[in-house]
Design a protein around this motif. Structure first.
Motif, PDB file in Angstrom:
ATOM      1  N   GLY A 131       0.795  -1.225   0.000  1.00 12.87           N
ATOM      2  CA  GLY A 131       0.000   0.000   0.000  1.00 12.87           C
ATOM      3  C   GLY A 131       0.825   1.270   0.000  1.00 12.87           C
ATOM      4  N   LEU A 132       2.070   1.196  -0.441  1.00 17.12           N
ATOM      5  CA  LEU A 132       2.920   2.377  -0.474  1.00 17.12           C
ATOM      6  C   LEU A 132       2.728   3.131  -1.786  1.00 17.12           C
ATOM      7  N   GLN A 133       2.982   4.402  -1.732  1.00 13.12           N
ATOM      8  CA  GLN A 133       2.893   5.257  -2.909  1.00 13.12           C
ATOM      9  C   GLN A 133       4.312   5.592  -3.366  1.00 13.12           C
ATOM     10  N   PHE A 134       4.633   5.225  -4.592  1.00 18.36           N
ATOM     11  CA  PHE A 134       5.959   5.539  -5.135  1.00 18.36           C
ATOM     12  C   PHE A 134       5.947   6.958  -5.692  1.00 18.36           C
ATOM     13  N   GLU A 135       6.782   7.789  -5.119  1.00 17.26           N
ATOM     14  CA  GLU A 135       6.957   9.134  -5.638  1.00 17.26           C
ATOM     15  C   GLU A 135       8.203   9.232  -6.516  1.00 17.26           C
ATOM     16  N   LEU A 136       9.110   8.277  -6.358  1.00 15.76           N
ATOM     17  CA  LEU A 136      10.325   8.252  -7.167  1.00 15.76           C
ATOM     18  C   LEU A 136      10.794   6.814  -7.308  1.00 15.76           C
ATOM     19  N   PHE A 137      11.070   6.432  -8.519  1.00 14.65           N
ATOM     20  CA  PHE A 137      11.652   5.103  -8.806  1.00 14.65           C
ATOM     21  C   PHE A 137      12.515   5.291 -10.056  1.00 14.65           C
ATOM     22  N   ARG A 138      13.816   5.612  -9.828  1.00 13.98           N
ATOM     23  CA  ARG A 138      14.674   5.994 -10.940  1.00 13.98           C
ATOM     24  C   ARG A 138      15.954   5.155 -10.946  1.00 13.98           C
ATOM     25  N   PRO A 139      16.058   4.176 -11.856  1.00 16.39           N
ATOM     26  CA  PRO A 139      17.311   3.420 -11.988  1.00 16.39           C
ATOM     27  C   PRO A 139      18.445   4.339 -12.425  1.00 16.39           C
ATOM     28  N   GLY A 140      19.626   4.114 -11.849  1.00 15.76           N
ATOM     29  CA  GLY A 140      20.792   4.916 -12.184  1.00 15.76           C
ATOM     30  C   GLY A 140      21.667   4.259 -13.224  1.00 15.76           C
ATOM     31  N   GLN A 141      22.909   4.709 -13.277  1.00 15.95           N
ATOM     32  CA  GLN A 141      23.866   4.190 -14.247  1.00 15.95           C
ATOM     33  C   GLN A 141      24.442   2.862 -13.758  1.00 15.95           C
ATOM     34  N   ILE A 142      24.456   1.878 -14.631  1.00 12.33           N
ATOM     35  CA  ILE A 142      25.006   0.565 -14.280  1.00 12.33           C
ATOM     36  C   ILE A 142      26.520   0.687 -14.085  1.00 12.33           C
ATOM     37  N   GLN A 143      27.015   0.143 -13.000  1.00  8.56           N
ATOM     38  CA  GLN A 143      28.442   0.157 -12.685  1.00  8.56           C
ATOM     39  C   GLN A 143      28.992  -1.262 -12.849  1.00  8.56           C
ATOM     40  N   VAL A 144      29.865  -1.434 -13.823  1.00  7.63           N
ATOM     41  CA  VAL A 144      30.416  -2.756 -14.127  1.00  7.63           C
ATOM     42  C   VAL A 144      31.651  -2.996 -13.270  1.00  7.63           C
ATOM     43  N   LYS A 145      31.628  -4.091 -12.502  1.00  5.78           N
ATOM     44  CA  LYS A 145      32.756  -4.502 -11.667  1.00  5.78           C
ATOM     45  C   LYS A 145      33.516  -5.624 -12.371  1.00  5.78           C
ATOM     46  N   ASP A 146      34.361  -6.314 -11.606  1.00  6.95           N
ATOM     47  CA  ASP A 146      35.160  -7.382 -12.211  1.00  6.95           C
ATOM     48  C   ASP A 146      34.312  -8.535 -12.710  1.00  6.95           C
ATOM     49  N   TYR A 147      33.360  -8.992 -11.870  1.00  8.04           N
ATOM     50  CA  TYR A 147      32.589 -10.178 -12.233  1.00  8.04           C
ATOM     51  C   TYR A 147      31.071  -9.949 -12.183  1.00  8.04           C
ATOM     52  N   TYR A 148      30.664  -8.749 -11.902  1.00  4.81           N
ATOM     53  CA  TYR A 148      29.238  -8.473 -11.816  1.00  4.81           C
ATOM     54  C   TYR A 148      28.991  -7.008 -12.143  1.00  4.81           C
ATOM     55  N   ALA A 149      27.707  -6.665 -12.339  1.00  2.13           N
ATOM     56  CA  ALA A 149      27.308  -5.287 -12.591  1.00  2.13           C
ATOM     57  C   ALA A 149      26.370  -4.845 -11.476  1.00  2.13           C
ATOM     58  N   GLU A 150      26.488  -3.613 -11.068  1.00  3.20           N
ATOM     59  CA  GLU A 150      25.697  -3.069  -9.967  1.00  3.20           C
ATOM     60  C   GLU A 150      24.784  -1.968 -10.501  1.00  3.20           C
ATOM     61  N   LEU A 151      23.505  -2.038 -10.139  1.00  2.39           N
ATOM     62  CA  LEU A 151      22.523  -1.046 -10.591  1.00  2.39           C
ATOM     63  C   LEU A 151      21.922  -0.337  -9.383  1.00  2.39           C
ATOM     64  N   PRO A 152      22.202   0.950  -9.196  1.00  2.00           N
ATOM     65  CA  PRO A 152      21.569   1.699  -8.105  1.00  2.00           C
ATOM     66  C   PRO A 152      20.211   2.245  -8.557  1.00  2.00           C
ATOM     67  N   ILE A 153      19.240   2.223  -7.653  1.00  2.00           N
ATOM     68  CA  ILE A 153      17.886   2.715  -7.952  1.00  2.00           C
ATOM     69  C   ILE A 153      17.500   3.697  -6.853  1.00  2.00           C
ATOM     70  N   ALA A 154      17.266   4.924  -7.211  1.00  3.46           N
ATOM     71  CA  ALA A 154      16.810   5.926  -6.245  1.00  3.46           C
ATOM     72  C   ALA A 154      15.298   5.791  -6.082  1.00  3.46           C
ATOM     73  N   ILE A 155      14.829   5.594  -4.848  1.00  2.00           N
ATOM     74  CA  ILE A 155      13.393   5.422  -4.604  1.00  2.00           C
ATOM     75  C   ILE A 155      12.944   6.359  -3.483  1.00  2.00           C
ATOM     76  N   ARG A 156      11.685   6.729  -3.572  1.00  2.00           N
ATOM     77  CA  ARG A 156      11.026   7.484  -2.504  1.00  2.00           C
ATOM     78  C   ARG A 156       9.592   6.992  -2.446  1.00  2.00           C
ATOM     79  N   VAL A 157       9.192   6.467  -1.281  1.00  2.00           N
ATOM     80  CA  VAL A 157       7.842   5.939  -1.096  1.00  2.00           C
ATOM     81  C   VAL A 157       7.239   6.580   0.153  1.00  2.00           C
TER      82      VAL A 157
END
Length: 229
Positions: A131-157
């Motif tokens: 029952g939360l209201q999303f006011e912000l859901f914005r994926p950021g820039q993918i950061q590629v590491k040695d063996y994996y990729a990291e995706l930050p997502i800015a959220i506000r509920v």
């Protein structure tokens, strides 16, 4: 009646003759020396060369022997370690298989590139389901590491306190790895008494790299212009 022949050797004369050959020798013209000094000099030179070579040979052999003696304790320790590894080889192989299985399980928790959209949808549904209201859901820039990729997502509920807490627990219990960082909870409005809160956070999710991305990671970095070849 014939007298028996006798052989005599004049030692004194021989010594005097030999001594006379060593007198008044010119060191600048050894070729003009008498035979005896020449022979004596040649014998002394040979003895010196043989002696020097013998000393050097013994010195080298002694140094090699000492070096081998110093290596002996280390070689014994290495032998014991290798022997222990050989004895426990079967157990080490079992442990290796267990580690590989554990790594495989962890990799299954990382989505692939094609599954990222579904994971983002799961995070969104976890919030809507509480029952939360999303006011912000914005994926950021993918950061590629040695063996994996990291995706930050800015959220506000926004939602009630317990619903926000349940949403955080739901995200932690997703089948894929998602972490919530930089959490910030604030009341909605300074005079609001409804118990509504706003949560700002950075959700970080991870995915494994596909074959092409891993190959790109292994390629040497491009050299800067002007770099030495």
């Amino acid at each position: 009646m014939a007298k028996p022949s006798t052989l005599s050797f004049d030692v004194t004369g021989f010594v005097d003759n030999a001594t006379s050959q060593f007198r008044n020798l010119n060191p600048k013209e050894p070729g003009q020396w008498p035979p005896l000094p020449k022979i004596a000099t040649w014998a002394a030179a040979c003895a010196a060369v043989v002696g020097f070579g013998w000393v050097m040979l013994l010195s080298t052999a002694t140094e090699e022997l000492e070096a081998l003696r110093l290596k002996e304790p280390q070689l014994k320790t290495t032998y014991k370690d290798r022997l222990g590894q050989a004895v426990n080889l079967g157990e080490y192989r079992k442990q290796k298989l267990q580690v590989q299985e554990y790594v495989t399980q962890l990799e299954k928790q990382l989505p692939g590139k094609a599954e990222m959209d579904a994971l983002l949808s799961d995070i969104n549904q976890a919030g809507l389901g509480r029952g939360l209201q999303f006011e912000l859901f914005r994926p950021g820039q993918i950061q590629v590491k040695d063996y994996y990729a990291e995706l930050p997502i800015a959220i506000r509920v926004t939602g009630r306190y317990h619903d926000v807490g349940s949403f955080a627990a739901d995200v932690a219990n997703l089948s894929r790895i998602v972490t919530l960082q930089n959490l910030n909870l604030t009341p909605v409005g300074p005079r609001d008494t409804s118990g509504m809160l706003a949560m700002e956070a950075t959700a970080r999710t991870y995915r494994y790299l596909d074959a092409s991305e891993i190959a790109a990671q292994k390629k040497p970095a491009a050299r800067a212009p002007g770099a030495a070849k």
